[in-house]
Design a protein around this motif. Structure first.
Motif, PDB file in Angstrom:
ATOM      1  N   CYS A 153       0.838  -1.195   0.000  1.00  0.00           N
ATOM      2  CA  CYS A 153       0.000   0.000   0.000  1.00  0.00           C
ATOM      3  C   CYS A 153       0.873   1.245   0.000  1.00  0.00           C
ATOM      4  O   CYS A 153       1.889   1.297   0.705  1.00  0.00           O
ATOM      5  CB  CYS A 153      -0.917  -0.009   1.212  1.00  0.00           C
ATOM      6  SG  CYS A 153      -1.996  -1.463   1.254  1.00  0.00           S
ATOM      7  N   ILE A 154       0.453   2.218  -0.786  1.00  0.00           N
ATOM      8  CA  ILE A 154       1.210   3.456  -0.948  1.00  0.00           C
ATOM      9  C   ILE A 154       0.245   4.629  -0.832  1.00  0.00           C
ATOM     10  O   ILE A 154      -0.858   4.583  -1.383  1.00  0.00           O
ATOM     11  CB  ILE A 154       1.891   3.490  -2.332  1.00  0.00           C
ATOM     12  CG1 ILE A 154       2.954   2.396  -2.423  1.00  0.00           C
ATOM     13  CG2 ILE A 154       2.471   4.868  -2.639  1.00  0.00           C
ATOM     14  CD1 ILE A 154       3.491   2.175  -3.818  1.00  0.00           C
TER      15      ILE A 154
ATOM     16  N   PHE B 158       4.635   4.138   2.519  1.00  0.00           N
ATOM     17  CA  PHE B 158       4.323   2.811   1.995  1.00  0.00           C
ATOM     18  C   PHE B 158       4.216   1.832   3.149  1.00  0.00           C
ATOM     19  O   PHE B 158       4.796   2.042   4.219  1.00  0.00           O
ATOM     20  CB  PHE B 158       5.373   2.335   0.973  1.00  0.00           C
ATOM     21  CG  PHE B 158       6.719   2.046   1.561  1.00  0.00           C
ATOM     22  CD1 PHE B 158       7.037   0.786   2.047  1.00  0.00           C
ATOM     23  CD2 PHE B 158       7.678   3.045   1.638  1.00  0.00           C
ATOM     24  CE1 PHE B 158       8.287   0.526   2.592  1.00  0.00           C
ATOM     25  CE2 PHE B 158       8.925   2.804   2.189  1.00  0.00           C
ATOM     26  CZ  PHE B 158       9.230   1.532   2.663  1.00  0.00           C
ATOM     27  N   ASN B 159       3.449   0.780   2.924  1.00  0.00           N
ATOM     28  CA  ASN B 159       3.329  -0.328   3.856  1.00  0.00           C
ATOM     29  C   ASN B 159       3.460  -1.592   3.025  1.00  0.00           C
ATOM     30  O   ASN B 159       2.554  -1.947   2.272  1.00  0.00           O
ATOM     31  CB  ASN B 159       1.978  -0.285   4.578  1.00  0.00           C
ATOM     32  CG  ASN B 159       1.821  -1.413   5.580  1.00  0.00           C
ATOM     33  OD1 ASN B 159       2.680  -2.284   5.704  1.00  0.00           O
ATOM     34  ND2 ASN B 159       0.713  -1.403   6.293  1.00  0.00           N
ATOM     35  N   ASN B 160       4.615  -2.240   3.122  1.00  0.00           N
ATOM     36  CA  ASN B 160       4.846  -3.495   2.402  1.00  0.00           C
ATOM     37  C   ASN B 160       4.388  -4.610   3.334  1.00  0.00           C
ATOM     38  O   ASN B 160       5.162  -5.158   4.110  1.00  0.00           O
ATOM     39  CB  ASN B 160       6.320  -3.636   2.025  1.00  0.00           C
ATOM     40  CG  ASN B 160       6.554  -4.790   1.070  1.00  0.00           C
ATOM     41  OD1 ASN B 160       5.661  -5.596   0.820  1.00  0.00           O
ATOM     42  ND2 ASN B 160       7.766  -4.866   0.543  1.00  0.00           N
ATOM     43  N   ASN B 161       3.101  -4.915   3.258  1.00  0.00           N
ATOM     44  CA  ASN B 161       2.457  -5.871   4.158  1.00  0.00           C
ATOM     45  C   ASN B 161       2.305  -7.231   3.483  1.00  0.00           C
ATOM     46  O   ASN B 161       1.354  -7.952   3.726  1.00  0.00           O
ATOM     47  CB  ASN B 161       1.099  -5.311   4.599  1.00  0.00           C
ATOM     48  CG  ASN B 161       0.568  -6.020   5.829  1.00  0.00           C
ATOM     49  OD1 ASN B 161       1.329  -6.568   6.620  1.00  0.00           O
ATOM     50  ND2 ASN B 161      -0.743  -6.024   5.977  1.00  0.00           N
ATOM     51  N   GLN B 162       3.246  -7.559   2.613  1.00  0.00           N
ATOM     52  CA  GLN B 162       3.212  -8.827   1.900  1.00  0.00           C
ATOM     53  C   GLN B 162       3.847  -9.921   2.757  1.00  0.00           C
ATOM     54  O   GLN B 162       4.290  -9.680   3.879  1.00  0.00           O
ATOM     55  CB  GLN B 162       3.954  -8.680   0.576  1.00  0.00           C
ATOM     56  CG  GLN B 162       3.312  -7.610  -0.319  1.00  0.00           C
ATOM     57  CD  GLN B 162       4.031  -7.461  -1.625  1.00  0.00           C
ATOM     58  OE1 GLN B 162       3.690  -8.142  -2.581  1.00  0.00           O
ATOM     59  NE2 GLN B 162       5.014  -6.580  -1.666  1.00  0.00           N
TER      60      GLN B 162
ATOM     61  N   SER C 157       7.496  -4.288   6.104  1.00  0.00           N
ATOM     62  CA  SER C 157       8.052  -3.029   6.599  1.00  0.00           C
ATOM     63  C   SER C 157       7.233  -1.848   6.096  1.00  0.00           C
ATOM     64  O   SER C 157       6.425  -1.984   5.180  1.00  0.00           O
ATOM     65  CB  SER C 157       9.518  -2.874   6.192  1.00  0.00           C
ATOM     66  OG  SER C 157       9.630  -2.697   4.807  1.00  0.00           O
ATOM     67  N   THR C 158       7.448  -0.711   6.736  1.00  0.00           N
ATOM     68  CA  THR C 158       6.789   0.524   6.340  1.00  0.00           C
ATOM     69  C   THR C 158       7.848   1.609   6.228  1.00  0.00           C
ATOM     70  O   THR C 158       8.966   1.455   6.735  1.00  0.00           O
ATOM     71  CB  THR C 158       5.728   0.961   7.376  1.00  0.00           C
ATOM     72  OG1 THR C 158       6.387   1.200   8.619  1.00  0.00           O
ATOM     73  CG2 THR C 158       4.653  -0.090   7.544  1.00  0.00           C
ATOM     74  N   GLY C 159       7.498   2.705   5.573  1.00  0.00           N
ATOM     75  CA  GLY C 159       8.451   3.795   5.470  1.00  0.00           C
ATOM     76  C   GLY C 159       7.895   4.957   4.677  1.00  0.00           C
ATOM     77  O   GLY C 159       6.713   4.989   4.325  1.00  0.00           O
ATOM     78  N   THR C 160       8.763   5.898   4.396  1.00  0.00           N
ATOM     79  CA  THR C 160       8.412   7.060   3.592  1.00  0.00           C
ATOM     80  C   THR C 160       9.236   7.032   2.314  1.00  0.00           C
ATOM     81  O   THR C 160      10.308   6.419   2.266  1.00  0.00           O
ATOM     82  CB  THR C 160       8.685   8.373   4.350  1.00  0.00           C
ATOM     83  OG1 THR C 160      10.070   8.436   4.672  1.00  0.00           O
ATOM     84  CG2 THR C 160       7.846   8.461   5.614  1.00  0.00           C
ATOM     85  N   ALA C 161       8.738   7.701   1.289  1.00  0.00           N
ATOM     86  CA  ALA C 161       9.442   7.728   0.011  1.00  0.00           C
ATOM     87  C   ALA C 161       8.996   8.929  -0.798  1.00  0.00           C
ATOM     88  O   ALA C 161       7.913   9.470  -0.582  1.00  0.00           O
ATOM     89  CB  ALA C 161       9.168   6.448  -0.776  1.00  0.00           C
ATOM     90  N   SER C 162       9.844   9.330  -1.742  1.00  0.00           N
ATOM     91  CA  SER C 162       9.465  10.323  -2.731  1.00  0.00           C
ATOM     92  C   SER C 162       8.974   9.560  -3.949  1.00  0.00           C
ATOM     93  O   SER C 162       9.727   8.790  -4.545  1.00  0.00           O
ATOM     94  CB  SER C 162      10.658  11.201  -3.102  1.00  0.00           C
ATOM     95  OG  SER C 162      10.274  12.088  -4.126  1.00  0.00           O
ATOM     96  N   TRP C 163       7.702   9.750  -4.314  1.00  0.00           N
ATOM     97  CA  TRP C 163       7.107   8.983  -5.410  1.00  0.00           C
ATOM     98  C   TRP C 163       7.267   9.647  -6.762  1.00  0.00           C
ATOM     99  O   TRP C 163       7.065   9.006  -7.792  1.00  0.00           O
ATOM    100  CB  TRP C 163       5.624   8.732  -5.109  1.00  0.00           C
ATOM    101  CG  TRP C 163       5.469   7.969  -3.845  1.00  0.00           C
ATOM    102  CD1 TRP C 163       4.933   8.420  -2.677  1.00  0.00           C
ATOM    103  CD2 TRP C 163       5.901   6.639  -3.592  1.00  0.00           C
ATOM    104  NE1 TRP C 163       5.018   7.448  -1.720  1.00  0.00           N
ATOM    105  CE2 TRP C 163       5.609   6.336  -2.253  1.00  0.00           C
ATOM    106  CE3 TRP C 163       6.535   5.662  -4.367  1.00  0.00           C
ATOM    107  CZ2 TRP C 163       5.905   5.112  -1.673  1.00  0.00           C
ATOM    108  CZ3 TRP C 163       6.828   4.436  -3.780  1.00  0.00           C
ATOM    109  CH2 TRP C 163       6.511   4.170  -2.451  1.00  0.00           C
ATOM    110  N   THR C 164       7.646  10.909  -6.803  1.00  0.00           N
ATOM    111  CA  THR C 164       7.747  11.626  -8.069  1.00  0.00           C
ATOM    112  C   THR C 164       8.684  10.927  -9.057  1.00  0.00           C
ATOM    113  O   THR C 164       8.357  10.840 -10.240  1.00  0.00           O
ATOM    114  CB  THR C 164       8.168  13.088  -7.835  1.00  0.00           C
ATOM    115  OG1 THR C 164       7.196  13.689  -6.979  1.00  0.00           O
ATOM    116  CG2 THR C 164       8.227  13.860  -9.124  1.00  0.00           C
TER     117      THR C 164
END
Length: 180
Positions: A111-112, A138-142, A165-172
Motif C-alpha cells: 500500500c502506498i 508505503f506499507n509493504n504488508n506482503q 516493513s513501512t516507510g516514507t518515500a518520494s514517489w515523483t
C-alpha cells in the motif's frame, strides 16, 4: 432577419457540436452508476463543485488507464489492485462507498499513499505503471521476505523494499512498480 442572427445560430450550433470534443474526455461511467457515485459524494458532504472535481480526477485516471474501472465515487480497480483518490476539501482519504471504514493495508498487499493523498493498494504480482507524485508513505504488508521493486522511467530499478516493513518515500521519480 439581421445578418448577425444566422451567425449567432451557427456559432451556437458549432459550440454544441464541438463542446464535447474540445472539453475534457467525457466520463465512460454508465449514467446509472454516475447517479450512484453522485449520491455517494452528496452523502459524504461534498458540494456539487467538489463532486464534479472528484469525477474529473476519476475520469483522468480512466483516460490514463483504459483498463481501470470506477468502483465508487473515488475508488477505481486497476490491473494491480485499487487506487482511492483523495476527496476535494477533505484531509483524510476514504472510500466514499464505505465512508465509515478507514482504508487499511490488507495482509499480502503493498500500500502506498502519495503526496496528493491517493492511496494505491497493490495485491496482484506484475509490473505496473505508477502515477504517484510527491512525498508519501508505503506499507509493504506482503509475505515476509517478498521484495517490492520501484523503477525509474527507463525501467532501471530505483530501489526496493523487503516485506514486512513501512516507510516514507518520494514517489515523483517512481514510474513503475513490481509489488512482488
Amino acid at each position: 432577419m439581421s445578418a448577425r442572427k444566422p451567425l449567432a445560430i451557427m456559432t451556437a450550433a458549432a459550440a454544441l457540436i464541438a463542446g464535447p470534443v474540445l472539453s475534457a474526455r467525457a466520463s465512460t461511467v454508465p449514467a446509472g452508476q454516475q447517479t450512484v457515485y453522485a449520491g455517494q459524494a452528496r452523502a459524504a458532504g461534498l458540494s456539487d463543485r467538489q463532486a464534479a472535481e472528484l469525477q474529473r480526477q476519476v475520469d483522468a485516471v480512466l483516460t490514463e488507464d483504459p483498463q481501470a474501472r470506477q468502483l465508487s465515487a473515488n475508488r477505481l480497480a486497476t490491473a494491480g489492485g485499487t487506487v482511492t483518490l483523495a476527496v476535494p476539501g477533505h484531509s483524510e482519504t476514504r472510500d466514499l462507498a464505505s465512508p465509515d471504514t478507514a482504508l487499511a493495508c490488507g495482509d499480502g498487499h503493498l500500500c502506498i499513499t502519495d503526496g496528493r493523498g491517493r492511496n494505491y493498494d497493490f495485491y496482484r504480482c506484475g509490473y505496473y505503471d505508477f502515477d504517484g507524485v510527491g512525498d508519501g508513505t508505503f506499507n509493504n504488508n506482503q509475505t515476509p521476505g517478498t521484495r517490492a521493486r520501484f523503477y525509474n522511467s527507463d525501467g532501471s530499478e530505483r530501489w526496493s523494499n523487503v516485506a514486512k516493513s513501512t516507510g516514507t518515500a518520494s514517489w515523483t521519480p517512481v514510474f513503475h512498480i513490481r509489488p512482488c
